[in-house]
Design a protein around this motif. Structure first.
Motif, PDB file in Angstrom:
ATOM      1  N   LYS A   4       0.989  -1.096  -0.104  1.00 44.38           N
ATOM      2  CA  LYS A   4      -0.058  -0.073   0.072  1.00 44.38           C
ATOM      3  C   LYS A   4       0.802   1.210  -0.054  1.00 44.38           C
ATOM      4  O   LYS A   4       0.395   2.392  -0.608  1.00 44.38           O
ATOM      5  N   ILE A   5       1.946   1.380   0.665  1.00 46.58           N
ATOM      6  CA  ILE A   5       2.673   2.282   0.951  1.00 46.58           C
ATOM      7  C   ILE A   5       3.841   2.510  -0.026  1.00 46.58           C
ATOM      8  O   ILE A   5       4.648   3.452  -0.581  1.00 46.58           O
ATOM      9  N   ALA A   6       4.153   1.418  -0.853  1.00 47.11           N
ATOM     10  CA  ALA A   6       5.254   1.240  -1.864  1.00 47.11           C
ATOM     11  C   ALA A   6       4.763   1.559  -3.353  1.00 47.11           C
ATOM     12  O   ALA A   6       4.849   1.056  -4.307  1.00 47.11           O
ATOM     13  N   TYR A  11       5.512  11.328  -0.227  1.00 48.67           N
ATOM     14  CA  TYR A  11       4.961  11.671   1.192  1.00 48.67           C
ATOM     15  C   TYR A  11       5.467  12.974   1.829  1.00 48.67           C
ATOM     16  O   TYR A  11       6.371  13.505   1.620  1.00 48.67           O
ATOM     17  N   THR A  12       4.655  13.720   2.420  1.00 45.35           N
ATOM     18  CA  THR A  12       5.353  14.841   3.320  1.00 45.35           C
ATOM     19  C   THR A  12       5.874  13.945   4.260  1.00 45.35           C
ATOM     20  O   THR A  12       5.969  12.851   4.657  1.00 45.35           O
ATOM     21  N   GLY A  13       6.721  14.918   5.102  1.00 47.22           N
ATOM     22  CA  GLY A  13       7.425  14.548   6.179  1.00 47.22           C
ATOM     23  C   GLY A  13       6.653  13.730   7.237  1.00 47.22           C
ATOM     24  O   GLY A  13       7.122  12.735   7.756  1.00 47.22           O
ATOM     25  N   GLN A  14       5.709  14.499   7.614  1.00 45.97           N
ATOM     26  CA  GLN A  14       4.567  14.046   8.646  1.00 45.97           C
ATOM     27  C   GLN A  14       3.900  12.509   8.297  1.00 45.97           C
ATOM     28  O   GLN A  14       3.958  11.704   9.180  1.00 45.97           O
ATOM     29  N   GLN A  15       3.533  12.613   6.899  1.00 45.99           N
ATOM     30  CA  GLN A  15       3.076  11.436   6.594  1.00 45.99           C
ATOM     31  C   GLN A  15       4.074  10.278   6.743  1.00 45.99           C
ATOM     32  O   GLN A  15       3.475   9.144   6.926  1.00 45.99           O
ATOM     33  N   ILE A  19       3.678   6.647   8.980  1.00 41.09           N
ATOM     34  CA  ILE A  19       3.586   5.326   8.489  1.00 41.09           C
ATOM     35  C   ILE A  19       5.176   4.519   8.634  1.00 41.09           C
ATOM     36  O   ILE A  19       5.492   3.581   8.157  1.00 41.09           O
ATOM     37  N   SER A  20       5.816   5.374   9.503  1.00 40.94           N
ATOM     38  CA  SER A  20       7.333   4.712   9.913  1.00 40.94           C
ATOM     39  C   SER A  20       8.217   4.463   8.746  1.00 40.94           C
ATOM     40  O   SER A  20       8.898   3.551   8.702  1.00 40.94           O
ATOM     41  N   LEU A  21       8.159   5.549   7.989  1.00 43.15           N
ATOM     42  CA  LEU A  21       9.226   5.298   6.868  1.00 43.15           C
ATOM     43  C   LEU A  21      10.497   6.280   7.104  1.00 43.15           C
ATOM     44  O   LEU A  21      11.632   5.913   6.783  1.00 43.15           O
TER      45      LEU A  21
END
Length: 58
Positions: A4-6, A11-15, A19-21
């Motif tokens: 889902k995240i790849a 992404y913004t820094g906060q996003q 999600i632990s990136l």
């Protein structure tokens, strides 16, 4: 979750933090300080060449 995240979207820094990136938010100065500390450097000099004028100098 990884699929889902790849998706290649930005992404913004906060996003990214949510999600632990990334481990924490910080800027260029923090990154330089962290790298110097992890390298056990007590003295370092940073050269900033800026963004330049591009290929044609305009």
């Amino acid at each position: 979750m990884l699929k889902k995240i790849a998706e290649g979207k930005p992404y913004t820094g906060q996003q990214a933090l949510n999600i632990s990136l990334i481990d924490r938010l910080g800027g260029k100065d923090y990154a330089i300080e962290l790298a110097a500390n992890k390298s056990n450097m007590s003295y370092y000099n940073v050269l900033d060449y800026g963004t330049g004028l591009g290929f044609f100098g305009i």
